[in-house]
Design a protein around this motif. Structure first.
Motif, PDB file in Angstrom:
ATOM      1  N   UNK A 102       0.779  -1.229   0.000  1.00  0.00           N
ATOM      2  CA  UNK A 102       0.000   0.000   0.000  1.00  0.00           C
ATOM      3  C   UNK A 102       0.805   1.270   0.000  1.00  0.00           C
ATOM      4  N   UNK A 103       2.120   1.162   0.133  1.00  0.00           N
ATOM      5  CA  UNK A 103       2.931   2.375   0.255  1.00  0.00           C
ATOM      6  C   UNK A 103       2.955   3.219  -1.010  1.00  0.00           C
ATOM      7  N   UNK A 104       2.964   4.528  -0.771  1.00  0.00           N
ATOM      8  CA  UNK A 104       3.268   5.530  -1.784  1.00  0.00           C
ATOM      9  C   UNK A 104       4.604   6.153  -1.401  1.00  0.00           C
ATOM     10  N   UNK A 105       5.122   7.051  -2.239  1.00  0.00           N
ATOM     11  CA  UNK A 105       6.456   7.570  -1.990  1.00  0.00           C
ATOM     12  C   UNK A 105       6.552   8.266  -0.638  1.00  0.00           C
ATOM     13  N   UNK A 106       5.545   9.073  -0.288  1.00  0.00           N
ATOM     14  CA  UNK A 106       5.651   9.806   0.972  1.00  0.00           C
ATOM     15  C   UNK A 106       5.679   8.861   2.173  1.00  0.00           C
ATOM     16  N   UNK A 107       5.108   7.666   2.021  1.00  0.00           N
ATOM     17  CA  UNK A 107       5.154   6.692   3.114  1.00  0.00           C
ATOM     18  C   UNK A 107       6.523   6.020   3.203  1.00  0.00           C
ATOM     19  N   UNK A 122      24.576  -0.999  -0.003  1.00  0.00           N
ATOM     20  CA  UNK A 122      25.486  -0.710  -1.113  1.00  0.00           C
ATOM     21  C   UNK A 122      24.712  -0.641  -2.422  1.00  0.00           C
ATOM     22  N   UNK A 123      23.653  -1.438  -2.511  1.00  0.00           N
ATOM     23  CA  UNK A 123      22.741  -1.415  -3.653  1.00  0.00           C
ATOM     24  C   UNK A 123      21.333  -1.231  -3.114  1.00  0.00           C
ATOM     25  N   UNK A 124      20.660  -0.197  -3.577  1.00  0.00           N
ATOM     26  CA  UNK A 124      19.303   0.101  -3.134  1.00  0.00           C
ATOM     27  C   UNK A 124      18.367   0.031  -4.331  1.00  0.00           C
ATOM     28  N   UNK A 125      17.435  -0.915  -4.278  1.00  0.00           N
ATOM     29  CA  UNK A 125      16.479  -1.124  -5.354  1.00  0.00           C
ATOM     30  C   UNK A 125      15.107  -0.628  -4.909  1.00  0.00           C
ATOM     31  N   UNK A 126      14.498   0.236  -5.709  1.00  0.00           N
ATOM     32  CA  UNK A 126      13.209   0.833  -5.359  1.00  0.00           C
ATOM     33  C   UNK A 126      12.213   0.610  -6.497  1.00  0.00           C
ATOM     34  N   UNK A 127      11.068   0.055  -6.153  1.00  0.00           N
ATOM     35  CA  UNK A 127       9.941  -0.051  -7.082  1.00  0.00           C
ATOM     36  C   UNK A 127       8.743   0.587  -6.391  1.00  0.00           C
ATOM     37  N   UNK A 128       8.343   1.763  -6.863  1.00  0.00           N
ATOM     38  CA  UNK A 128       7.265   2.508  -6.212  1.00  0.00           C
ATOM     39  C   UNK A 128       6.544   3.350  -7.267  1.00  0.00           C
ATOM     40  N   UNK A 129       5.254   3.525  -7.092  1.00  0.00           N
ATOM     41  CA  UNK A 129       4.524   4.387  -8.024  1.00  0.00           C
ATOM     42  C   UNK A 129       3.132   3.923  -8.366  1.00  0.00           C
ATOM     43  N   UNK A 137      -7.650   7.100  -7.743  1.00  0.00           N
ATOM     44  CA  UNK A 137      -8.962   6.699  -8.250  1.00  0.00           C
ATOM     45  C   UNK A 137      -9.966   6.539  -7.118  1.00  0.00           C
ATOM     46  N   UNK A 138      -9.472   6.603  -5.880  1.00  0.00           N
ATOM     47  CA  UNK A 138     -10.337   6.466  -4.709  1.00  0.00           C
ATOM     48  C   UNK A 138     -10.291   7.727  -3.860  1.00  0.00           C
ATOM     49  N   UNK A 139      -9.447   7.763  -2.846  1.00  0.00           N
ATOM     50  CA  UNK A 139      -9.496   8.876  -1.903  1.00  0.00           C
ATOM     51  C   UNK A 139      -8.157   9.563  -1.691  1.00  0.00           C
ATOM     52  N   UNK A 140      -7.209   9.386  -2.591  1.00  0.00           N
ATOM     53  CA  UNK A 140      -5.902  10.025  -2.463  1.00  0.00           C
ATOM     54  C   UNK A 140      -5.819  11.165  -3.464  1.00  0.00           C
ATOM     55  N   UNK A 141      -5.390  12.344  -3.007  1.00  0.00           N
ATOM     56  CA  UNK A 141      -5.384  13.518  -3.879  1.00  0.00           C
ATOM     57  C   UNK A 141      -4.010  13.818  -4.469  1.00  0.00           C
ATOM     58  N   UNK A 142      -3.159  12.802  -4.575  1.00  0.00           N
ATOM     59  CA  UNK A 142      -1.845  12.987  -5.167  1.00  0.00           C
ATOM     60  C   UNK A 142      -1.909  13.219  -6.667  1.00  0.00           C
ATOM     61  N   UNK A 143      -0.826  13.709  -7.216  1.00  0.00           N
ATOM     62  CA  UNK A 143      -0.696  13.959  -8.649  1.00  0.00           C
ATOM     63  C   UNK A 143       0.660  13.428  -9.112  1.00  0.00           C
ATOM     64  N   UNK A 144       0.876  13.413 -10.415  1.00  0.00           N
ATOM     65  CA  UNK A 144       2.168  12.978 -10.920  1.00  0.00           C
ATOM     66  C   UNK A 144       3.255  13.960 -10.490  1.00  0.00           C
ATOM     67  N   UNK A 145       2.901  15.229 -10.325  1.00  0.00           N
ATOM     68  CA  UNK A 145       3.873  16.215  -9.847  1.00  0.00           C
ATOM     69  C   UNK A 145       4.290  15.916  -8.406  1.00  0.00           C
ATOM     70  N   UNK A 146       3.334  15.503  -7.579  1.00  0.00           N
ATOM     71  CA  UNK A 146       3.644  15.121  -6.200  1.00  0.00           C
ATOM     72  C   UNK A 146       4.544  13.887  -6.191  1.00  0.00           C
ATOM     73  N   UNK A 147       4.219  12.927  -7.029  1.00  0.00           N
ATOM     74  CA  UNK A 147       5.036  11.715  -7.136  1.00  0.00           C
ATOM     75  C   UNK A 147       6.472  12.068  -7.501  1.00  0.00           C
ATOM     76  N   UNK A 148       6.640  12.914  -8.490  1.00  0.00           N
ATOM     77  CA  UNK A 148       7.983  13.291  -8.922  1.00  0.00           C
ATOM     78  C   UNK A 148       8.723  14.052  -7.826  1.00  0.00           C
ATOM     79  N   UNK A 149       8.051  15.013  -7.240  1.00  0.00           N
ATOM     80  CA  UNK A 149       8.668  15.805  -6.181  1.00  0.00           C
ATOM     81  C   UNK A 149       9.098  14.930  -5.005  1.00  0.00           C
ATOM     82  N   UNK A 150       8.212  14.030  -4.586  1.00  0.00           N
ATOM     83  CA  UNK A 150       8.500  13.171  -3.441  1.00  0.00           C
ATOM     84  C   UNK A 150       9.643  12.203  -3.733  1.00  0.00           C
ATOM     85  N   UNK A 151       9.654  11.629  -4.940  1.00  0.00           N
ATOM     86  CA  UNK A 151      10.689  10.647  -5.261  1.00  0.00           C
ATOM     87  C   UNK A 151      12.043  11.319  -5.434  1.00  0.00           C
TER      88      UNK A 151
END
Length: 253
Positions: A102-107, A122-129, A137-151
């Motif tokens: 359930x995590x998003x970037x801010x979490x 030494x190696x950090x692998x991240x899959x998020x988005x 599509x439900x109750x989160x008011x994030x945007x692609x700009x928020x995603x980019x800024x947070x990441x």
């Protein structure tokens, strides 16, 4: 039909991002690599590898037993680790999974000090988005700009504290034939999140794994729901597909 030795992997050609030439996805199959080519030059002796992300990485891991096999979950992180520990047995590497469903970037950011930076990977692998879009599509008011800024903020923070860490970024993906997704709702907006992930990988000189192309090509040979029933969470076969992509990318960096 042995899909790993057919055209769909050959169709995903070797590509690079940034001036450093970090590998996105090499052509050919992991299983076709000669043993001598599985060098993993970026993984040194006693290296620590950390997988971070959402439920796709979490994959039902046992959060009370981080050091046990169960602590790696049952997905691509577990499968990639199994191969690494076999291939690099003499290097005594440590691998950890800290994905949380359930995590998003801010979490990720909220728990980053304890569950990422403190481990000094030494190696950090991240899959998020995927949740950063899906939950809108439900109750989160994030945007692609928020995603980019947070990441970007998260990775900047990471490089400031761990300047020598090697980053691997997985592209968020979706299989539209899955039971939980609708093309009308997801497209084309979700593609913007994928583009952001690719651009950030380039800017931070990270390895980038184009999971969307990988699943798209695999779905030309076998029905899409074989790889992921709901379109988001991979099946065992889909997890193996992801693990092979991860291994090839890291092996070629």
């Amino acid at each position: 039909m042995d899909y790993t030795r057919r055209n769909f992997l050959q169709a995903i050609t070797t590509a690079t991002i940034g001036a450093t030439g970090a590998t996105i996805w090499p052509s050919g199959s992991w299983k076709d690599d000669a043993a001598g080519s599985q060098k993993f030059d970026i993984i040194e002796e006693n290296a620590t590898i950390l997988f971070q992300g959402d439920s796709i990485t979490d994959a039902g891991r046992d959060k009370e037993n981080h050091g046990a096999n169960q602590g790696l979950g049952g997905g691509y992180a577990f499968l990639a680790t199994a191969q690494l520990r076999h291939t690099l047995a003499a290097r005594s590497i440590s691998c950890y999974n800290r994905g949380i469903s359930g995590n998003k970037v801010f979490q990720l950011a909220d728990r980053w000090q304890e569950e990422a930076l403190a481990l000094k990977p030494d190696v950090l692998s991240i899959l998020i988005g995927v949740n950063d879009f899906w939950h809108t599509l439900n109750d989160y008011d994030g945007t692609v700009e928020v995603y980019e800024q947070d990441l970007r903020a998260l990775l900047t923070r990471t490089k400031e504290q761990l300047p020598d860490v090697t980053l691997v970024i997985g592209e968020p993906f979706v299989v539209l034939e899955g039971s939980a997704v609708s093309e009308e709702e997801w497209m084309p907006d979700f593609k913007d999140y994928q583009q952001v992930a690719k651009e950030i990988a380039r800017d931070f000189e990270a390895g980038f794994i184009p999971y969307q192309s990988i699943f798209d090509e695999a779905s030309k040979e076998v029905e899409p729901t074989y790889w992921t029933g709901d379109g988001v969470h991979p099946s065992l076969a889909g997890s193996q597909l992801m693990a092979e992509a991860w291994l090839q990318t890291v092996n070629k960096m």
